[in-house]
Write an enzyme that holds these catalytic residues in place. Sequence first.
Site, PDB file in Angstrom:
ATOM      1  N   GLY A  58      12.856  18.786 -59.409  1.00 51.01           N
ATOM      2  CA  GLY A  58      12.737  18.965 -60.954  1.00 51.01           C
ATOM      3  C   GLY A  58      11.530  18.325 -61.504  1.00 51.01           C
ATOM      4  CB  CYS A  85      11.309  17.177 -54.588  1.00 54.19           C
ATOM      5  SG  CYS A  85       9.876  16.878 -55.806  1.00 54.19           S
ATOM      6  CE1 TYR A  86      13.981  13.157 -61.792  1.00 56.21           C
ATOM      7  CE2 TYR A  86      16.113  14.059 -61.384  1.00 56.21           C
ATOM      8  CZ  TYR A  86      15.418  13.208 -62.258  1.00 56.21           C
ATOM      9  OH  TYR A  86      16.058  12.605 -62.942  1.00 56.21           O
ATOM     10  CG  HIS A 173       9.298  21.254 -52.926  1.00 56.92           C
ATOM     11  ND1 HIS A 173      10.560  21.572 -54.026  1.00 56.92           N
ATOM     12  CD2 HIS A 173       8.719  20.579 -53.704  1.00 56.92           C
ATOM     13  CE1 HIS A 173      10.373  20.804 -54.861  1.00 56.92           C
ATOM     14  NE2 HIS A 173       9.069  20.367 -54.954  1.00 56.92           N
ATOM     15  CD  GLU A 175      12.565  24.005 -52.048  1.00 57.52           C
ATOM     16  OE1 GLU A 175      11.950  23.949 -53.344  1.00 57.52           O
ATOM     17  OE2 GLU A 175      12.567  23.200 -51.175  1.00 57.52           O
ATOM     18  CB  SER A 228      20.470  53.465 -61.285  1.00 58.61           C
ATOM     19  OG  SER A 228      20.243  52.662 -60.159  1.00 58.61           O
ATOM     20  N   GLY A 229      20.393  55.511 -58.592  1.00 55.59           N
ATOM     21  CA  GLY A 229      19.852  55.997 -57.435  1.00 55.59           C
ATOM     22  C   GLY A 229      19.140  54.690 -56.771  1.00 55.59           C
ATOM     23  N   GLY A 230      19.429  53.552 -57.402  1.00 60.05           N
ATOM     24  CA  GLY A 230      19.221  52.102 -56.673  1.00 60.05           C
ATOM     25  C   GLY A 230      20.052  51.713 -55.854  1.00 60.05           C
ATOM     26  CG  ASP A 232      20.669  45.992 -57.303  1.00 58.98           C
ATOM     27  OD1 ASP A 232      20.292  45.502 -56.089  1.00 58.98           O
ATOM     28  OD2 ASP A 232      19.930  45.690 -58.087  1.00 58.98           O
ATOM     29  CB  ALA A 234      23.524  52.705 -53.725  1.00 59.76           C
ATOM     30  CE  LYS A 375      16.916  44.306 -55.429  1.00 54.30           C
ATOM     31  NZ  LYS A 375      17.718  45.245 -56.255  1.00 54.30           N
TER      32      LYS A 375
END
Length: 520
Positions: A58, A85-86, A173, A175, A228-230, A232, A234, A375
């Site tokens: 943070g 970290c924080y 960090h 990550e 939509s064709g995308g 997500d 689908a 995603k």
Amino acid sequence: MTSATPRPVLVVDFGAQYAQLIARRVREARIYSEVVPHTATVEEIKAKNPAALVLSGGPSSVYADDAPKLDPQVLELGVPVFGICYGFQAMTAALGGTVAETGAREYGRTDLDVIGDGGVLHDQLAAQHKVWMSHGDSVTQAPEGFTVTASSEGAPVAAFENVEKKFAGVQYHPEVLHSPHGQQVLTRFLTQIAGLERSWTPANIAEQLIEAVSEQIGPEGHAICGLSGGVDSAVAAALVQRAIGDRLTCVFVDHGLLRSGEREQVENDFVAATGARLVTVDERRAFLDKLAGVSEPEAKRKAIGAEFIRSFERAVAGVLEGEQVDYLVQGTLYPDVVESGGGSGTANIKSHHNVGGLPDDVEFELVEPLRLLFKDEVRAVGRELGLPEEIVNRQPFPGPGLGIRIIGEVTEERLEILRAADLIARNELTAAGLDDQIWQCPVVLLADVRSVGVQGDGRTYGHPIVLRPVSSEDAMTADWSRIPYEVLERISTRITNEVKDVNRVVLDVTSKPPGTIEWE
């Protein structure tokens, strides 16, 4: 959360820009995680039955009056805790260690010195290696019972662990990719110190989500999903179809702003892979009529959005005729659900999403099977469900489609020019094996610009095409992709040779920020 979701590793967000990234990294270790705000009470955290806690970084100093506080009772829940970290400093202070304003700030790549055998987290790592630091205050004395396992020039205590209590922490960090061993360190905490099972796999995720959808919709409910064709929508539709079969109806609105082959991909590939019931609505003429004479970017977006809602209304009305449909499927993802707050650094969990523009007398209960997924997990689940790679690995594509990749008025002729150029760019990038390296590559037609060229024996006055290849993890920030010159040469040569009215191809080399990924 559904009854099928495993116990989460809760990432407590202290205002870190990387809180979601930490959750993603936990999941990359095949362990389920969620983000919660630091304002969550001990009772709220306990109610989620966490398998472990990760305290995020943070921007605050633990000494600031308005700094986010860590309730010491959180550390008494009997679950493993990892501070970053924080979160590392807040954990130290709460357990009786010392955090000091040493004045020795460290930002960016920093040398970490491993102490002794490095403990569990840093065992057999190089005695000195790079990590990514971002701190002003430093831990100068670890809490009682903790073993200090690493230090740096500005952080006398840069890592500690208490294996018996299943507590550990690092000042850096882990990550971010700038800490090369970070993922290994995080995974060691989760598996070797916390003792968690790595069961968050695509097969298990799909199975759990299908079970949850079946439970929500029930044995007789019907649902509708706008495709939509995308990827997500689908994958969301494929999950629901697997759960309720032909009680799902998918609606695909062809607004004429799609890329080459996308309607056919939905009508053929998606249906073949899922067996879903699909209704396609051809609204191309309606959209072109609404966009006639409109060139201002925001006006185009609004016109496309409003017409899409009306088109979807008409399609839904046709589907609903004589049929009771109570559920609307949406491809909402976890980053849509968790919104990083402002000064307080909280992560606000949305209680609902409004479905704008549907008739007032049509009320749906939302089905959002992907709302806990990132995603990359959506793509993995799509593959698990047997969706073709052309859909699963599809580049992100904006809702307004090619309408905002034409700088100027949208006409049928301009759409044909852009579709042809876009198809060449996509095919060449795929042939060069670059799909996994590029987040997306918008191809933009500068329709209101003409440049002088020489083609054949005469001068031409054609449009420039802009290539905008970018690399990104989450689209919040992006860098322009370094495409090999020979690939750019092939794309440029083919576009100027094969696409009418185009005599120039240019490359956008702007990062985000300052430039957005899309031009409009």
